[in-house]
Design a protein around this motif. Structure first.
Motif, mmCIF file in Angstrom:
data_model
loop_
_atom_site.group_PDB
_atom_site.id
_atom_site.type_symbol
_atom_site.label_atom_id
_atom_site.label_comp_id
_atom_site.label_asym_id
_atom_site.label_seq_id
_atom_site.Cartn_x
_atom_site.Cartn_y
_atom_site.Cartn_z
ATOM 1 N N SER A 236 18.223 -4.088 36.389
ATOM 2 C CA SER A 236 17.945 -2.994 35.455
ATOM 3 C C SER A 236 18.526 -1.686 35.984
ATOM 4 O O SER A 236 18.997 -0.848 35.208
ATOM 5 N N ARG A 237 18.548 -1.513 37.301
ATOM 6 C CA ARG A 237 19.155 -0.287 37.848
ATOM 7 C C ARG A 237 20.674 -0.313 37.696
ATOM 8 O O ARG A 237 21.288 0.727 37.464
ATOM 9 N N LEU A 238 21.266 -1.481 37.810
ATOM 10 C CA LEU A 238 22.712 -1.581 37.583
ATOM 11 C C LEU A 238 23.043 -1.145 36.146
ATOM 12 O O LEU A 238 24.001 -0.411 35.906
ATOM 13 N N GLU A 239 22.218 -1.568 35.206
ATOM 14 C CA GLU A 239 22.428 -1.151 33.803
ATOM 15 C C GLU A 239 22.310 0.361 33.652
ATOM 16 O O GLU A 239 23.081 0.998 32.932
ATOM 17 N N GLU A 240 21.312 0.933 34.325
ATOM 18 C CA GLU A 240 21.126 2.393 34.239
ATOM 19 C C GLU A 240 22.322 3.130 34.838
ATOM 20 O O GLU A 240 22.792 4.130 34.284
ATOM 21 N N LEU A 241 22.824 2.617 35.953
ATOM 22 C CA LEU A 241 23.996 3.247 36.577
ATOM 23 C C LEU A 241 25.197 3.165 35.644
ATOM 24 O O LEU A 241 25.983 4.115 35.543
ATOM 25 N N ALA A 242 25.332 2.030 34.979
ATOM 26 C CA ALA A 242 26.457 1.870 34.056
ATOM 27 C C ALA A 242 26.341 2.890 32.924
ATOM 28 O O ALA A 242 27.323 3.532 32.535
ATOM 29 N N THR A 243 25.130 3.068 32.399
ATOM 30 C CA THR A 243 24.916 4.054 31.329
ATOM 31 C C THR A 243 25.264 5.455 31.825
ATOM 32 O O THR A 243 25.953 6.226 31.146
ATOM 33 N N ASP A 244 24.784 5.769 33.011
ATOM 34 C CA ASP A 244 25.045 7.089 33.593
ATOM 35 C C ASP A 244 26.553 7.302 33.791
ATOM 36 O O ASP A 244 27.123 8.292 33.315
#
Ligand code: HEM
Length: 298
Positions: A236-244
């Motif tokens: 889920s943090r990888l997804e957030e980083l991708a969004t950022d």
């Protein structure tokens, strides 16, 4: 706001609201729990990784974004250290197998990527806000207090007898040392950490209280955690980083300026990280996901 921490705004102009969430980690002396969910391992689905620009176009809310990056970059590092720790724990003297060496190498590189990601905060902002908050938490706040780092410190110090036989791992550890020194010199040009500036000195035994203060700063709660839960927090943090990164770029637009960390003069070893943050983290996430860590200490 949703509990996921990322509020995707769909009109394409508003920035995503990025809010760090609690990270749940097992106490360092505890194995990962084998809960029924661990049985659902299986091959992780292939992820489509978005591309991102080095220099972001949209102006950002610096307070919100760099706080998010500082906390989440550290949280991801904790998970990667923990995954490495389980391999190191199992192989104090004999070499791990090929797959485990691959996991270690990917996690070391993932940690290097997180050093770069966290340190994209502009220097003035770091000194006015991030560092001030750490000093308020404790005047000698230090990375040496990180509970999950201690068990893998030997690896980063080149002290494990077998690590020098694996060229890829050696290179990743060297890259990591260069990256930590570079970002430390970039953010704090006089090179003195809070620990060194305060009465404390490196090498002093870390008390439980300091470990708790460190965990608490980075929104980390210790409680039983399964392998599946550990992986899902990483994903889920990888997804957030991708969004950022897709919205803000690695070096965000802060009041019309960018603050690059890696420049033409930087060490060549670091340059691939600039465009590779998501790729490197995705690789580490996949390998952690595929490894049944809960079996390691059995
Ligand atoms: C981006 C986030 C950072 C992370 C995740 C991080 C992590 C760590 C870790 C795990 C250690 C322990 C190393 C060991 O015990 O062998 C450490 C030590 C150290 N770090 Fe960092 N670090 C970061 C940023 C910085 C910055 C900005 C500085 C600037 C001064 C810095 C300076 C130091 C120094 C001098 C030490 C040696 C021990 C001490 O005096 O605290 N680090 N760091």
């Amino acid at each position: 706001m949703s509990r996921r921490g990322v509020e995707q705004v769909t009109n394409g102009h508003c920035p995503p609201v990025l809010v760090p969430r609690l990270l749940f980690m097992p106490p360092t002396s505890h194995a990962l729990e084998t809960w029924p969910d661990a049985a659902h391992g299986g091959e992780p689905a292939a992820r489509e990784l978005p591309g991102y620009d080095a220099f972001g176009a949209h102006p950002v809310d610096a307070q919100q974004l760099f706080w998010f990056r500082w906390i989440v970059g550290h949280q991801v590092s904790f998970v990667l250290w923990r995954a490495m720790c389980d391999v190191v724990w199992r192989h104090p003297d004999d070499s791990p197998g090929e797959r485990e060496l691959e996991l270690l190498t990917a996690c070391v590189d993932g940690y290097s990527a997180m050093l770069l990601y966290s340190s994209t905060v502009p220097r003035a902002h770091y000194h006015a806000h991030t560092r001030v908050r750490m000093v308020l938490q404790h005047p000698s706040f230090s990375g040496t207090w990180a509970p999950d780092y201690r068990p893998v410190r030997k690896l980063f110090r080149g002290k494990l007898p077998w690590q020098h036989d694996c060229a890829a791992l050696e290179e990743a550890v060297a890259r990591n040392g260069v990256t930590h020194d570079h970002i430390a010199g970039h953010l704090v040009p006089d090179g003195r950490s809070l620990l060194q500036q305060s009465a404390g000195a490196p090498g002093v035994t870390v008390s439980r209280e300091k470990e708790d203060l460190y965990d608490n700063f980075f929104l980390t709660i210790r409680r039983p955690v399964s392998h599946v839960e550990l992986v899902s927090q990483l994903e889920s943090r990888l997804e957030e980083l991708a969004t950022d990164l897709t919205h803000n770029g690695l070096y965000p637009n802060v009041g019309g300026r960018h603050h690059p960390v890696v420049s033409g003069d930087s060490d060549e070893l670091m340059k691939p990280l600039v465009t590779g943050v998501l790729e490197v983290l995705d690789r580490a996430t996949r390998l952690v996901s595929e490894t049944r860590l809960e079996e390691v200490r059995s």
